[in-house]
Design a protein around this motif. Structure first.
Motif, mmCIF file in Angstrom:
data_model
loop_
_atom_site.group_PDB
_atom_site.id
_atom_site.type_symbol
_atom_site.label_atom_id
_atom_site.label_comp_id
_atom_site.label_asym_id
_atom_site.label_seq_id
_atom_site.Cartn_x
_atom_site.Cartn_y
_atom_site.Cartn_z
ATOM 1 N N GLU A 92 -8.131 -5.663 25.193
ATOM 2 C CA GLU A 92 -6.971 -6.543 25.188
ATOM 3 C C GLU A 92 -6.025 -6.104 24.075
ATOM 4 O O GLU A 92 -6.463 -5.722 22.990
ATOM 5 C CB GLU A 92 -7.395 -8.004 24.951
ATOM 6 C CG GLU A 92 -8.334 -8.563 26.019
ATOM 7 C CD GLU A 92 -7.639 -8.766 27.350
ATOM 8 O OE1 GLU A 92 -6.385 -8.744 27.372
ATOM 9 O OE2 GLU A 92 -8.328 -8.942 28.366
ATOM 10 N N ARG A 98 -14.435 -2.724 21.219
ATOM 11 C CA ARG A 98 -15.700 -3.051 21.865
ATOM 12 C C ARG A 98 -16.851 -3.096 20.861
ATOM 13 O O ARG A 98 -17.707 -3.989 20.930
ATOM 14 C CB ARG A 98 -15.988 -2.019 22.962
ATOM 15 C CG ARG A 98 -15.016 -2.075 24.120
ATOM 16 C CD ARG A 98 -15.238 -0.947 25.117
ATOM 17 N NE ARG A 98 -14.301 -1.045 26.230
ATOM 18 C CZ ARG A 98 -14.227 -0.173 27.241
ATOM 19 N NH1 ARG A 98 -15.039 0.876 27.256
ATOM 20 N NH2 ARG A 98 -13.349 -0.344 28.198
ATOM 21 N N GLN A 101 -16.688 -6.285 18.826
ATOM 22 C CA GLN A 101 -17.178 -7.417 19.613
ATOM 23 C C GLN A 101 -18.700 -7.441 19.617
ATOM 24 O O GLN A 101 -19.316 -8.499 19.418
ATOM 25 C CB GLN A 101 -16.676 -7.318 21.056
ATOM 26 C CG GLN A 101 -15.181 -7.445 21.245
ATOM 27 C CD GLN A 101 -14.818 -7.313 22.719
ATOM 28 O OE1 GLN A 101 -15.357 -8.025 23.570
ATOM 29 N NE2 GLN A 101 -13.906 -6.405 23.026
ATOM 30 N N ARG A 105 -21.009 -10.498 17.734
ATOM 31 C CA ARG A 105 -21.898 -11.375 18.509
ATOM 32 C C ARG A 105 -23.357 -11.141 18.128
ATOM 33 O O ARG A 105 -24.147 -12.089 18.052
ATOM 34 C CB ARG A 105 -21.709 -11.125 20.010
ATOM 35 C CG ARG A 105 -20.319 -11.397 20.516
ATOM 36 C CD ARG A 105 -19.887 -12.864 20.346
ATOM 37 N NE ARG A 105 -20.711 -13.751 21.111
ATOM 38 C CZ ARG A 105 -21.367 -14.798 20.606
ATOM 39 N NH1 ARG A 105 -21.294 -15.074 19.304
ATOM 40 N NH2 ARG A 105 -22.087 -15.569 21.380
ATOM 41 N N THR A 198 -20.174 -4.493 27.335
ATOM 42 C CA THR A 198 -19.080 -4.704 26.389
ATOM 43 C C THR A 198 -17.863 -3.935 26.883
ATOM 44 O O THR A 198 -17.909 -2.715 26.997
ATOM 45 C CB THR A 198 -19.474 -4.205 24.992
ATOM 46 O OG1 THR A 198 -20.701 -4.813 24.593
ATOM 47 C CG2 THR A 198 -18.403 -4.552 23.979
ATOM 48 N N HIS A 720 -22.665 -10.032 30.720
ATOM 49 C CA HIS A 720 -21.504 -9.565 29.976
ATOM 50 C C HIS A 720 -21.538 -10.217 28.605
ATOM 51 O O HIS A 720 -22.095 -11.309 28.419
ATOM 52 C CB HIS A 720 -20.202 -9.916 30.706
ATOM 53 C CG HIS A 720 -19.002 -9.248 30.110
ATOM 54 N ND1 HIS A 720 -18.213 -9.853 29.162
ATOM 55 C CD2 HIS A 720 -18.474 -8.011 30.324
ATOM 56 C CE1 HIS A 720 -17.238 -9.018 28.816
ATOM 57 N NE2 HIS A 720 -17.372 -7.898 29.515
ATOM 58 N N ILE A 721 -20.932 -9.582 27.621
ATOM 59 C CA ILE A 721 -21.028 -10.073 26.247
ATOM 60 C C ILE A 721 -20.440 -11.473 26.093
ATOM 61 O O ILE A 721 -20.842 -12.241 25.220
ATOM 62 C CB ILE A 721 -20.358 -9.079 25.277
ATOM 63 C CG1 ILE A 721 -20.772 -9.394 23.842
ATOM 64 C CG2 ILE A 721 -18.838 -9.052 25.468
ATOM 65 C CD1 ILE A 721 -20.450 -8.295 22.860
ATOM 66 N N THR A 722 -19.516 -11.831 26.972
ATOM 67 C CA THR A 722 -18.901 -13.161 26.874
ATOM 68 C C THR A 722 -19.829 -14.268 27.357
ATOM 69 O O THR A 722 -19.592 -15.453 27.069
ATOM 70 C CB THR A 722 -17.603 -13.196 27.692
ATOM 71 O OG1 THR A 722 -17.890 -12.809 29.054
ATOM 72 C CG2 THR A 722 -16.574 -12.244 27.099
ATOM 73 N N THR A 723 -20.869 -13.933 28.097
ATOM 74 C CA THR A 723 -21.793 -14.957 28.633
ATOM 75 C C THR A 723 -23.234 -14.687 28.224
ATOM 76 O O THR A 723 -24.155 -15.253 28.812
ATOM 77 C CB THR A 723 -21.708 -14.994 30.175
ATOM 78 O OG1 THR A 723 -22.066 -13.701 30.701
ATOM 79 C CG2 THR A 723 -20.301 -15.360 30.628
ATOM 80 N N ASP A 725 -24.942 -15.483 25.591
ATOM 81 C CA ASP A 725 -25.676 -16.489 24.812
ATOM 82 C C ASP A 725 -26.869 -17.032 25.591
ATOM 83 O O ASP A 725 -27.936 -17.278 25.024
ATOM 84 C CB ASP A 725 -24.742 -17.634 24.416
ATOM 85 C CG ASP A 725 -23.775 -17.215 23.302
ATOM 86 O OD1 ASP A 725 -24.056 -16.205 22.635
ATOM 87 O OD2 ASP A 725 -22.746 -17.885 23.137
#
Length: 773
Positions: A92, A98, A101, A105, A198, A720-723, A725
Motif C-alpha cells: 500500500e 512486508r 508487517q 505481528r 504477507t 493471511h497475516i491480517t487474519t 490471530d
C-alpha cells in the motif's frame, strides 16, 4: 486414574469369588481336622494355607495395575521469517513493508506462544540464519538476493529431533525463485507447517504501474571485431504509449541504445542491440531503462548477462595429393596440436579418392568441396603436393572468391604444386604473389636453409623464431636447424608481393629466388612457401631434445593468413574461463580450460581439475551444495570445496571442460589446475556470482497458492497475516498437557513362586512341630 486388568478371559469378580470360596472351605476343613489345636496354632496354619492359595490365584489371574500421569514439558515451535528482497515491498502506498508487517505481528504473537512452546526463530532468503533473541527482529533487513522456501523447510527439520517439533510457522510472500521444490520438501516433513502470507496481489490493482526487464538473451561467446546481437525483453504495466530509452552497457561503457514505445499487450516486448566488441575477455552486458516516476518498483529496471569475447577458432582446409612425410607432420604435429585450430585434411590415396582427418564434429568429406556455403566456413586454405587437375571446375574459382572476401591461402612446395602442378593461368595464379612458371620449371633438390630478408625478420610469421635462420647480414643465432631438402623453382615475386625468405644459391631473374612470399588480396591474404620437408625442423630437433621452430612457424603463418597477428606461445601455460560471470540459481555453469605445452601445443592427456569454493564473510569457506552437470560425471555434492575433473572436449587439442549446477546463491571462486608429466600449471582464479537482485523482483504478487500447497502437504493451515490471530490462538489452545500411561504387574511370577515355596515349607514345619499328619 487407575485401572486393574487381568489375564484374557478372566476378571476380578471371579478372582474375588474364588478367594472367598477358598477361605470358607479351608476354614471348615481346618475346624474339623484340627479342633484339638490351640486357637493360635490353628490360626497360623490357616493363614499360611490362605497365603499359598492367594499366590496361586495371582499367578492364575495375572492382575496388572494401569495408571496415567500428566506430562507438561514444552515442545518446539520453529518460526521462519522471510528476509528476501521482495519483502521490502510496501503493498500500500505509504504502508509498511512486508517484512515490517511480519515482524510487528510476530512480536505480538510471541508473548502468547512462549507460554505453550519453546520458540526457535530463524530467517531465510537464499540461505538460513538462526536468531538468538526476539529483539533481533527489529533489526532485520529484506536484503536477500533470492528466496529458497525449500532451504527454509529443510532448516526447520534440522532445528531439533523430529519428535520434539510441534510445528513450524512460515511467514513469507511465497515467492520462491531458488533451488528445489518446496512442496516436495514439505512432503518429507514429519510435522505440520502453518503458513502466513504477507503481501498482496499488486497486478490486480488498477493503480499498479511497473516496468520490468524480464530477460536478456546473450550468446555464451562473442567473437572479437565481429557484429554481435543481444536481445532484451521488456514488460510494462500501466504505461501504454510511453516512449522509453533502453541502454546497453558493457560495464560502465554505453555500447548501444534503442528507443521503445511501450504497448498494453500482455507479454514482453523485444528490443535488439547490435554492436561490435573490440576487447577480448569476460564482459558483463547490462540492459537498463531509467525509472519512470509512477513506478512502484525500480529494482527490476535492469538485467545483466555475461559472455566471453574471444578470437574465433581458425578453421583450416588442408588439401594434399599424396601421403608424403610433410603431410604427416602437418596433421600429426601441427594441425591436431594447435589449440586454436579446427581443421579438415584431405589427402589423395589414389586418383580422385581422398581420405579425411579432422577435429571438426559432424564434418564428413571424401572429395574436394565446391559448395560455396561450406567453403565460406573455412578461414585458411593450405594446398600441398596436389595437381590442379584434381580440382573441379568451380572449386578454384570459389576458393579464390573466399580469399578475396577475407580468408587466407598458402600454397606449399611439392612435385605437383605451383608451376609443376599446372597452376599457371588458373584462377589461383591470379592471386598468388609469385610468377609460377610452367610444368617444366623444375625442382631444386639440394638441401638449404632459407635466408630471411629484412621484411622477413620483422614479419609476424617469423616472430620469436627469426634467430633460427640466417639473414642477408649474418648467420643464424641458433644453430643446428636442419636444412630443407629442396624446393620448387619459381620465376620470381610479383610486384605486390613481400619477400620474407630467399634461397641462398638459386636465383630468379636478377635476384635471389624467393622461398616465401606474401601479399594482400582484397580483404584476404595469400602466401607461397616453396620449401619441402619442414618436418625435419620438428623431428630432428625434438630427437636431440632441442627447441624447434616448427609449431611456431606454421602456427604464426596460419594466424597471419586468417587475419590475426598474435604470436604462438613459447612456454607451457593454462587459461581458464566460464561462459558467464553471473548466473541464475539452478543454471548450469560451464568451466573451460586450455592447456598448452612448452612450444604452444595443446596438451591432450593432462590431468585437469577445477576446485570450487563458496564465499562466506569475505572468505571462500562456505559449504557448497551442488549437483554436477553431465560433463563432470558426478552426483550431488556437499562440502567446503568441490573438485571437478575436467574432460577433454571434441575439437582442437588441449581444451577441457566441466559443468556443475550450484544450489546456493553467492560468490564462487574457481581454481583450475593441470598436471602433465612433471609440469603443474595453475590458472588465475575465476570469480562468478550466482543469484542476482532482479530475481526477487521478477514476480512481486503474493504467491498464496504456493503457501497453501505447503500447508496442505504437511496437514498445516494457511492464513493471511491480517487474519492470522485465529491461527495463533488455535495453536496455543491445542497445546494441551499430554497423558503418559504406566503399568505395574501385581503378580511377578518369580517372586510369587519363591514366596509360595517358603509358605508351604513353613506350613510343613509347623505341622511336624504340632505332630500333625
Amino acid at each position: 486414574m487407575m485401572h486393574l486388568s487381568f489375564h484374557p478371559g478372566l476378571n476380578g469378580l471371579a478372582m474375588v469369588l474364588m478367594a472367598i470360596l477358598s477361605a470358607v472351605l479351608v476354614a471348615l476343613f481346618y475346624r474339623q481336622a484340627y479342633s484339638a489345636l490351640q486357637h493360635r496354632e490353628w490360626l497360623w496354619l490357616y493363614s499360611l494355607r490362605m497365603i499359598a492359595i492367594g499366590i496361586v490365584l495371582l499367578l492364575l489371574f495375572r492382575p496388572v495395575l494401569q495408571y496415567q500421569r500428566e506430562m507438561t514439558d514444552q515442545r518446539l515451535l520453529v518460526v521462519l521469517v522471510d528476509t528476501s528482497g521482495s519483502m521490502r515491498v510496501a503493498d500500500e502506498t505509504g504502508g509498511l513493508a512486508r517484512l515490517d508487517q511480519a515482524t510487528s505481528r510476530l512480536q505480538d504473537w510471541l508473548g502468547k506462544l512462549r507460554d505453550s512452546f519453546e520458540i526457535q526463530l530463524m530467517t531465510f532468503s537464499s540461505s538460513t540464519n538462526h536468531l538468538e533473541h526476539s529483539e533481533q527482529l527489529d533489526k532485520l533487513e529484506a536484503s536477500g538476493e533470492a528466496t529458497s522456501l525449500s532451504r527454509a523447510l529443510t532448516a526447520a527439520q534440522q532445528a531439533a529431533p523430529t519428535d520434539r517439533i510441534e510445528a513450524a510457522l512460515l511467514l513469507s510472500d511465497g515467492i520462491h525463485n531458488s533451488a528445489g521444490d518446496p512442496v516436495e520438501v514439505a512432503g518429507q516433513l514429519a510435522f505440520p507447517v502453518h503458513t502466513i502470507g504477507t503481501g498482496a496481489s499488486l497486478r490486480d490493482r488498477q493503480s499498479y504501474r511497473d516496468l520490468r526487464i524480464t530477460g536478456l538473451e546473450c550468446p555464451d561467446q562473442l567473437f572479437i571485431n565481429n557484429r554481435a546481437r543481444l536481445t532484451g525483453y521488456i514488460d510494462a504495466t500501466g504505461f501504454p504509449g510511453r516512449v522509453v530509452h533502453a541502454v546497453l552497457r558493457d560495464g560502465d561503457h554505453e555500447v548501444a541504445e534503442q528507443e521503445l514505445i511501450l504497448d498494453d499487450v500482455d507479454g514482453p516486448q523485444e528490443v535488439t542491440f547490435e554492436f561490435t566488441p573490440t576487447v577480448k575477455g569476460l564482459h558483463t552486458y547490462t540492459i537498463g531503462i531509467p525509472p519512470i516516476p509512477e513506478e512502484r518498483i525500480s529494482e527490476n529496471n535492469q538485467r545483466s548477462a555475461s559472455t566471453q569475447v574471444i578470437d574465433a577458432r581458425i578453421r583450416v582446409l588442408y588439401l594434399e595429393g599424396t601421403l608424403r612425410a610433410e603431410y604427416g607432420a602437418m596433421v600429426g604435429r601441427f594441425l591436431s596440436k594447435d589449440p586454436v585450430l579446427e581443421f579438415c585434411a584431405l589427402v589423395q590415396t589414389r586418383p580422385n579418392h581422398f581420405m579425411q582427418r579432422t577435429n571438426i564434429e559432424d564434418l564428413r568429406l571424401d572429395r574436394i568441396p565446391e559448395d560455396p556455403e561450406l567453403l565460406s566456413t573455412f578461414d585458411v586454405f593450405l594446398i600441398g603436393d596436389l595437381d590442379h587437375s584434381y580440382f573441379g571446375d568451380e572449386a578454384l574459382v570459389r576458393i579464390c572468391q573466399r580469399v578475396r572476401e577475407g580468408a587466407g591461402l598458402l600454397m606449399m612446395g611439392g612435385y605437383h604444386s605451383l608451376g609443376p602442378g599446372g597452376y599457371a593461368d588458373t584462377p589461383l595464379d591470379k592471386i598468388l604473389p609469385v610468377f609460377l612458371g610452367d610444368r617444366e620449371v623444375g625442382q631444386c633438390t639440394e638441401p638449404f636453409l632459407p635466408i630471411l630478408t629484412p621484411d622477413g625478420q620483422r614479419h609476424p610469421i617469423f616472430a620469436n623464431i627469426a634467430d633460427f635462420f640466417p639473414t642477408t647480414s649474418h648467420a643464424a643465432s641458433v644453430e643446428n636447424l636442419p636444412p630443407l631438402e629442396g624446393c620448387v623453382r619459381i620465376l620470381g615475386a610479383k610486384p605486390g608481393g613481400t619477400v620474407l625468405a630467399v634461397h641462398p644459391n638459386e636465383t630468379a631473374p636478377d635476384s635471389p629466388m624467393p622461398i616465401m612470399v606474401v601479399q594482400p588480396v582484397d580483404q584476404g591474404r595469400a602466401a607461397v612457401f616453396t620449401g619441402d620437408t619442414t618436418r625435419n625442423w620438428h623431428q630432428t630437433l625434438r630427437a636431440m631434445d632441442q627447441v624447434s621452430p616448427f609449431l611456431r612457424f606454421w602456427g604464426q603463418a596460419i594466424r597471419w593468413l586468417a587475419g590475426r597477428s598474435e604470436e604462438v606461445g613459447t612456454e607451457a601455460g593454462i587459461a581458464a574461463s566460464t561462459d558467464k560471470s553471473f548466473y541464475e540459481p539452478e543454471s548450469e555453469i560451464r568451466i573451460s580450460a586450455t592447456v598448452q605445452g612448452p612450444e604452444g601445443e595443446g596438451v591432450e592427456q593432462a590431468n585437469v581439475h577445477a576446485t570450487i569454493r563458496l564465499e562466506e564473510g569475505g572468505v571462500f569457506t562456505r559449504t557448497i551444495h551442488l549437483k554436477a552437470g553431465p560433463d563432470s560425471r558426478r552426483g550431488s555434492s556437499q562440502s567446503r570445496s568441490v573438485s571437478l575433473a575436467m574432460d577433454p572436449v571434441t575439437g582442437p587439442a588441449g581444451h577441457y571442460q566441466a559443468t556443475f549446477i550450484p544450489q546456493d546463491s553467492g560468490r564462487y571462486e574457481i581454481e583450475v589446475k593441470a598436471e602433465f608429466g612433471e609440469t603443474t600449471l595453475k590458472a588465475d582464479p575465476l570469480s562468478i556470482e550466482v543469484g542476482r537482485p532482479y530475481l526477487e523482483f521478477d514476480r512481486l504478487d503474493l504467491d498464496d497458492a504456493m503457501l497453501v500447497a505447503i500447508a496442505n502437504k504437511t496437514a498445516g493451515r494457511y492464513s493471511h497475516i491480517t487474519t492470522a490471530d485465529r491461527l495463533i490462538d488455535r495453536l496455543v489452545a491445542r497445546q494441551q498437557a499430554r497423558l503418559v500411561q504406566y503399568e505395574l504387574s501385581l503378580a511377578p511370577p518369580s517372586l510369587l513362586w519363591i514366596i509360595f515355596v517358603i509358605v508351604l515349607t513353613t506350613e510343613w514345619l509347623l505341622r511336624k512341630k504340632y505332630q500333625l499328619r
